[in-house]
Design a protein around this motif. Sequence first.
Motif, mmCIF file in Angstrom:
data_model
loop_
_atom_site.group_PDB
_atom_site.id
_atom_site.type_symbol
_atom_site.label_atom_id
_atom_site.label_comp_id
_atom_site.label_asym_id
_atom_site.label_seq_id
_atom_site.Cartn_x
_atom_site.Cartn_y
_atom_site.Cartn_z
ATOM 1 N N GLY A 271 0.786 -1.232 0.000
ATOM 2 C CA GLY A 271 0.000 0.000 0.000
ATOM 3 C C GLY A 271 0.812 1.273 0.000
ATOM 4 N N ARG A 272 2.120 1.197 0.046
ATOM 5 C CA ARG A 272 2.968 2.390 0.014
ATOM 6 C C ARG A 272 3.313 2.698 -1.446
ATOM 7 N NH1 ARG A 272 5.710 -0.790 3.869
ATOM 8 N NH2 ARG A 272 7.563 -0.777 2.521
ATOM 9 N N THR A 273 2.298 3.123 -2.191
ATOM 10 C CA THR A 273 2.456 3.265 -3.631
ATOM 11 C C THR A 273 3.375 4.418 -4.003
ATOM 12 O OG1 THR A 273 0.183 2.433 -3.829
ATOM 13 C CG2 THR A 273 1.188 3.361 -5.808
ATOM 14 N N ARG A 274 3.267 5.560 -3.301
ATOM 15 C CA ARG A 274 4.133 6.707 -3.612
ATOM 16 C C ARG A 274 5.600 6.355 -3.363
ATOM 17 N NH1 ARG A 274 1.180 11.123 -4.675
ATOM 18 N NH2 ARG A 274 -0.990 11.150 -3.932
ATOM 19 N N GLU A 275 5.847 5.631 -2.304
ATOM 20 C CA GLU A 275 7.214 5.188 -2.035
ATOM 21 C C GLU A 275 7.703 4.252 -3.144
ATOM 22 O OE1 GLU A 275 9.587 2.411 1.229
ATOM 23 O OE2 GLU A 275 7.654 3.327 1.761
ATOM 24 N N ALA A 276 6.830 3.377 -3.626
ATOM 25 C CA ALA A 276 7.197 2.469 -4.702
ATOM 26 C C ALA A 276 7.507 3.235 -5.985
ATOM 27 C CB ALA A 276 6.068 1.475 -4.944
ATOM 28 N N VAL A 277 6.718 4.271 -6.288
ATOM 29 C CA VAL A 277 6.958 5.075 -7.491
ATOM 30 C C VAL A 277 8.315 5.754 -7.411
ATOM 31 C CG1 VAL A 277 6.211 7.139 -8.730
ATOM 32 C CG2 VAL A 277 4.532 5.410 -8.047
ATOM 33 N N LYS A 278 8.640 6.299 -6.251
ATOM 34 C CA LYS A 278 9.939 6.963 -6.087
ATOM 35 C C LYS A 278 11.088 5.975 -6.262
ATOM 36 C CE LYS A 278 12.622 9.854 -2.922
ATOM 37 N NZ LYS A 278 13.854 9.067 -3.164
ATOM 38 N N MET A 279 10.949 4.791 -5.702
ATOM 39 C CA MET A 279 12.003 3.787 -5.827
ATOM 40 C C MET A 279 12.180 3.365 -7.283
ATOM 41 S SD MET A 279 11.073 1.477 -2.470
ATOM 42 C CE MET A 279 12.384 0.307 -2.773
ATOM 43 N N MET A 280 11.087 3.224 -8.011
ATOM 44 C CA MET A 280 11.194 2.832 -9.413
ATOM 45 C C MET A 280 11.812 3.931 -10.249
ATOM 46 S SD MET A 280 7.482 0.983 -9.871
ATOM 47 C CE MET A 280 6.959 -0.310 -8.747
ATOM 48 N N SER B 274 16.883 -1.643 -19.931
ATOM 49 C CA SER B 274 15.470 -1.586 -20.312
ATOM 50 C C SER B 274 14.845 -2.966 -20.404
ATOM 51 C CB SER B 274 15.327 -0.872 -21.662
ATOM 52 O OG SER B 274 16.058 -1.555 -22.667
ATOM 53 N N MET B 275 15.698 -4.041 -20.425
ATOM 54 C CA MET B 275 15.115 -5.373 -20.580
ATOM 55 C C MET B 275 14.361 -5.805 -19.338
ATOM 56 S SD MET B 275 18.410 -5.522 -19.573
ATOM 57 C CE MET B 275 19.468 -6.353 -18.385
ATOM 58 N N PHE B 276 14.561 -5.097 -18.190
ATOM 59 C CA PHE B 276 13.802 -5.440 -16.991
ATOM 60 C C PHE B 276 12.358 -4.914 -17.058
ATOM 61 C CE2 PHE B 276 18.094 -5.920 -15.224
ATOM 62 C CZ PHE B 276 17.943 -7.105 -14.527
ATOM 63 N N ASN B 277 12.077 -3.997 -18.002
ATOM 64 C CA ASN B 277 10.720 -3.450 -18.171
ATOM 65 C C ASN B 277 10.178 -2.861 -16.871
ATOM 66 O OD1 ASN B 277 10.558 -4.159 -20.918
ATOM 67 N ND2 ASN B 277 9.902 -6.222 -20.403
ATOM 68 N N ILE B 278 11.030 -2.089 -16.177
ATOM 69 C CA ILE B 278 10.608 -1.469 -14.918
ATOM 70 C C ILE B 278 9.519 -0.437 -15.171
ATOM 71 C CG2 ILE B 278 11.433 -0.241 -12.866
ATOM 72 C CD1 ILE B 278 14.206 -1.353 -13.454
ATOM 73 N N HIS B 279 9.497 0.127 -16.375
ATOM 74 C CA HIS B 279 8.480 1.138 -16.671
ATOM 75 C C HIS B 279 7.066 0.565 -16.597
ATOM 76 C CE1 HIS B 279 9.528 -0.751 -20.538
ATOM 77 N NE2 HIS B 279 8.268 -0.556 -20.861
ATOM 78 N N GLU B 280 6.907 -0.743 -16.804
ATOM 79 C CA GLU B 280 5.572 -1.334 -16.687
ATOM 80 C C GLU B 280 5.122 -1.371 -15.225
ATOM 81 O OE1 GLU B 280 4.756 -4.824 -18.848
ATOM 82 O OE2 GLU B 280 5.859 -4.216 -20.651
ATOM 83 N N ASN B 281 6.056 -1.624 -14.320
ATOM 84 C CA ASN B 281 5.720 -1.517 -12.898
ATOM 85 C C ASN B 281 5.364 -0.084 -12.531
ATOM 86 O OD1 ASN B 281 8.048 -3.722 -13.183
ATOM 87 N ND2 ASN B 281 6.710 -4.342 -11.523
ATOM 88 N N LEU B 282 6.105 0.859 -13.105
ATOM 89 C CA LEU B 282 5.847 2.269 -12.823
ATOM 90 C C LEU B 282 4.478 2.697 -13.337
ATOM 91 C CD1 LEU B 282 6.854 5.000 -11.767
ATOM 92 C CD2 LEU B 282 7.972 5.348 -13.980
ATOM 93 N N LEU B 283 4.107 2.252 -14.520
ATOM 94 C CA LEU B 283 2.798 2.600 -15.073
ATOM 95 C C LEU B 283 1.669 2.093 -14.188
ATOM 96 C CD1 LEU B 283 3.332 1.919 -18.895
ATOM 97 C CD2 LEU B 283 2.917 4.128 -17.819
ATOM 98 N N GLU B 284 1.793 0.860 -13.712
ATOM 99 C CA GLU B 284 0.739 0.298 -12.871
ATOM 100 C C GLU B 284 0.619 1.060 -11.561
ATOM 101 O OE1 GLU B 284 -1.494 -1.892 -10.129
ATOM 102 O OE2 GLU B 284 0.666 -1.657 -9.887
ATOM 103 N N SER B 285 1.735 1.469 -10.985
ATOM 104 C CA SER B 285 1.699 2.224 -9.727
ATOM 105 C C SER B 285 1.122 3.614 -9.931
ATOM 106 C CB SER B 285 3.119 2.316 -9.140
ATOM 107 O OG SER B 285 3.637 1.029 -8.859
#
Length: 500
Positions: A263-272, A283-294
Motif C-alpha cells: 500500500g505504500r504506492t508513492r514510495e514504490a513510485v519513487k524507488m522505481m 530496459s530489458m527489466f521493463n521497470i516502466h511497466e511496474n511504474l505505469l501500474e503504480s
Amino acid sequence: MPGSLLWYFLVYILRVPFRYSDNLTTVSMFLNTLTPKFYVALTGTSSLISGLILIFEWWYFRKYGTSFIEQVSVSHLRPLLGGVDNSSPTNSNTSNGDADSNRQSVSECKVWRNPLNLFRGAEYNRYTWVTGREPLTYYDMNLSAQDHQTFFTCDSDHLRPADAIMQKAWRERNPQARISAAHEALELEDCATAYILLAEEEATTIVEAEKLFKQAVKAGEGCYRRSQQLQHHGAQYEAQHRRDTNVLVYIKRRLAMCSRKLGRTREAVKMMRDLMKEFPLLSMFNIHENLLESLLELQNYADVQAVLAKYDDISLPKSATICYTAALLKARAVSDKFSPEAASRRGLSTAEMNAVEAIHRAVEFNPHVPKYLLEMKSLILPPEHILKRGDSEAIAYAFFHLQHWKRVEGALNLLHCTWEGTVFHEVSVYPKKELPFFILFTAGLCSFTAMLALLTHQFPELMGVFAKAFLSTLFAPLNFIMEKVESILPSSLWHQLTRI
C-alpha cells in the motif's frame, strides 16, 4: 599405355549415347503396351500416398505447430549439408547487463519474463495451500531457473564460496534443497542472491519478503561497489560486475514491488524512478511497466502519459501494458459521456475517434485482453513468463489492470462497444499460424493426382493419349540430340561401336 586408356575412354563415352538410344527405344515400346488401367492405378496410388502424407503433416502441424518435413530437413539434413542454424540459443552464462548485445538477443525472444510476476512463497504458495494445486507449470519454472542462472551467476563464482553454493542452488529442482543451500551460503557470508532466494520462496508474507530484500540490498550494494572498482581489470571482473549489477537492480525492483503490494504506492513510485535513473540502459527489466501500474493506482494520469510518451516508441518492444494503457487514457477523456446510440446518430467526435483508434491498436496488438477485462473469461494467477501478444500476456495484464479500467467511468463500456461491435472493428485473430509450405505443396499434389485419377478412370483412352503425348514431349529433346549424333558420326563407326 596412356594412349590405349584414352582410346577405351573415348569408346566408352561414345557408347553411352547408343546404349541410351537402345534403352529409350525399349522404354518407348513399353509405354505403348501399357493399358489405361495402368494409368488409373498409377494416379490413384499417387493420390492415396500424397493424401496420407497430407493427413500426417496436418496432424503434426496442429499438435506441434510446425511441419514434420520442414523440421526434419532443418534439424537433420541441414547439418549434413553443412548448414548452420542461426536460431540456436546463445550461452546461458552470458550476462544480460550488456545493453547492446542484450537488446539484440531479447528482441528475438518469444517468451518474456513477466514484469509483475508474483512472489512464490508469499503469493503463489498461498494458492497451493488453499486449493492443493500448483499455480505454475514445470515449463514456466524451468524458464525461471534459466533466468536465475543467467542473471545471478557468472564464471567467477568459484572465487567466493557463498556464490559457489548459490550457483548450485539455482540449478536445484527441489524447493527445499534450494532454501537449504541459501541458508548454508548465509552461514559463510552475507550473500545477496541467498537473500533473494529466501525472499522469493521461503517468506510466507510480503512483509517477510521485504525484510529479506532490505538485507539483500546491503549485501548487494557492497558487492556492486567492489566489483565496480575492478571492472576494467579484465574480462572476469567485468562479467562479475555485470552480474552484481543485475542482482542489485533485481533486488531494488522487487523491493519497490513489495512497497506497492503493502500500500505504500508513492514510495514504490519513487524507488522505481530512482532505479530507472540509476540504470537507464537496463530496459530489458521493463521497470516502466511496474511504474505505469503504480501511477495508475495513484490516478496520476499526467505522469502516466509522460511515461508512455517515453516508452511507447517504435524502437522499443511493444507490450499489452503500453498499448492498453494508452487506450485507457484516450478512453478516459470521452468514456463517461459515450453512448453507442448517440454515436451512431451523430457520428464520432474527434476525441471519440482517437479513443476508438487507440483501442483498435491495442486489440490488434493483443486481441485476448478484452475478454479478460470484460470478465468474459475467468482470471487466474499470472505466470512468471508471458508470450507477447498471447493469452498469457492478456492474463498478466488484466490481473493487475482490471481495477484501473473499472475506476474510469464508462471505459469498459467503450471497450465493449468498440471491440464487439462490427461497425467499429473486426476482431483480430493475431497471432495466426501460417500453413507451412510443405502442407500447401502436399495438398496441391494430392488434389492434382486425385483429379488425374478421376479423369483417367472416366476417360481412359483420352488420358492414355495425353500421357503418351506428354512423355513424347518430355523425351523429345533427348531424341533430337540422338538424331544429331547419328547424323554426325559415320555409319561404319556407328556399326563398329555397337559391336564392341
